[in-house]
Design a protein around this motif. Sequence first.
Motif, PDB file in Angstrom:
ATOM      1  N   ARG A  71       0.861  -1.184   0.000  1.00  0.00           N
ATOM      2  CA  ARG A  71       0.000   0.000   0.000  1.00  0.00           C
ATOM      3  C   ARG A  71       0.900   1.238   0.000  1.00  0.00           C
ATOM      4  NH1 ARG A  71      -0.004  -1.789   5.128  1.00  0.00           N
ATOM      5  NH2 ARG A  71       0.324  -0.243   6.745  1.00  0.00           N
ATOM      6  N   ASP A  73       2.450   4.745   0.938  1.00  0.00           N
ATOM      7  CA  ASP A  73       2.733   5.363   2.228  1.00  0.00           C
ATOM      8  C   ASP A  73       3.341   6.741   1.960  1.00  0.00           C
ATOM      9  OD1 ASP A  73       4.674   6.053   4.498  1.00  0.00           O
ATOM     10  OD2 ASP A  73       3.524   4.400   5.375  1.00  0.00           O
ATOM     11  N   SER A 136       5.157  -4.295   3.359  1.00  0.00           N
ATOM     12  CA  SER A 136       3.727  -4.041   3.243  1.00  0.00           C
ATOM     13  C   SER A 136       3.406  -2.646   2.716  1.00  0.00           C
ATOM     14  CB  SER A 136       3.049  -4.232   4.607  1.00  0.00           C
ATOM     15  OG  SER A 136       3.562  -3.293   5.533  1.00  0.00           O
ATOM     16  N   THR A 137       4.396  -1.765   2.712  1.00  0.00           N
ATOM     17  CA  THR A 137       4.182  -0.401   2.235  1.00  0.00           C
ATOM     18  C   THR A 137       5.273  -0.027   1.243  1.00  0.00           C
ATOM     19  OG1 THR A 137       5.438   0.474   4.104  1.00  0.00           O
ATOM     20  CG2 THR A 137       3.044   0.359   4.366  1.00  0.00           C
TER      21      THR A 137
END
Length: 172
Positions: A71, A73, A136-137
Amino acid sequence: MARTLLADLFPPLRLIAALFFLPLALAACTGGALAPGLVARMDAPGASLDRAEALKLINQYRSSRGVAPLRADASLDASAQALADQYARNSTRPAKPQNGIVHMSLSAGYSNFADTFSGWRGRPEEANAIANATASTAGIAVAYAPSSTYGVHWVLLLGAPDVPLTPVPASR
């Protein structure tokens, strides 16, 4: 003997085939053509990176490797931009920030994100790092310096979940 030789060749041939056909598969995922934001030239003053399209391409690749999507950021984007600006200004590879960063990919000389990502994907150690399931980012940035040797400088930062990021100070 011939059977052993053929068996030994299949894994490398599969890797070569995967690297050859992956760009075609990614193009197919986007309807046959890459999004304009991925092929837009960044080697002009005022050019703007389409971060959402870049992240979408990265996530398509991660999906093909069976890894969860990243995702966006904003703090990683800001840190990546500070590093890209530094990289373009000094033509020296910046050091990877220590806290909260799983991986940093750097590139210089490619005028658009599609070519940059293709270069990263074409190097096994970079491809594996981009597909790291711990990340995750993401933060992505580009900086253009017409007087530098390479002109366009790219930075991709991958962050870990729940690990505080120490922001990279903006360059002066």
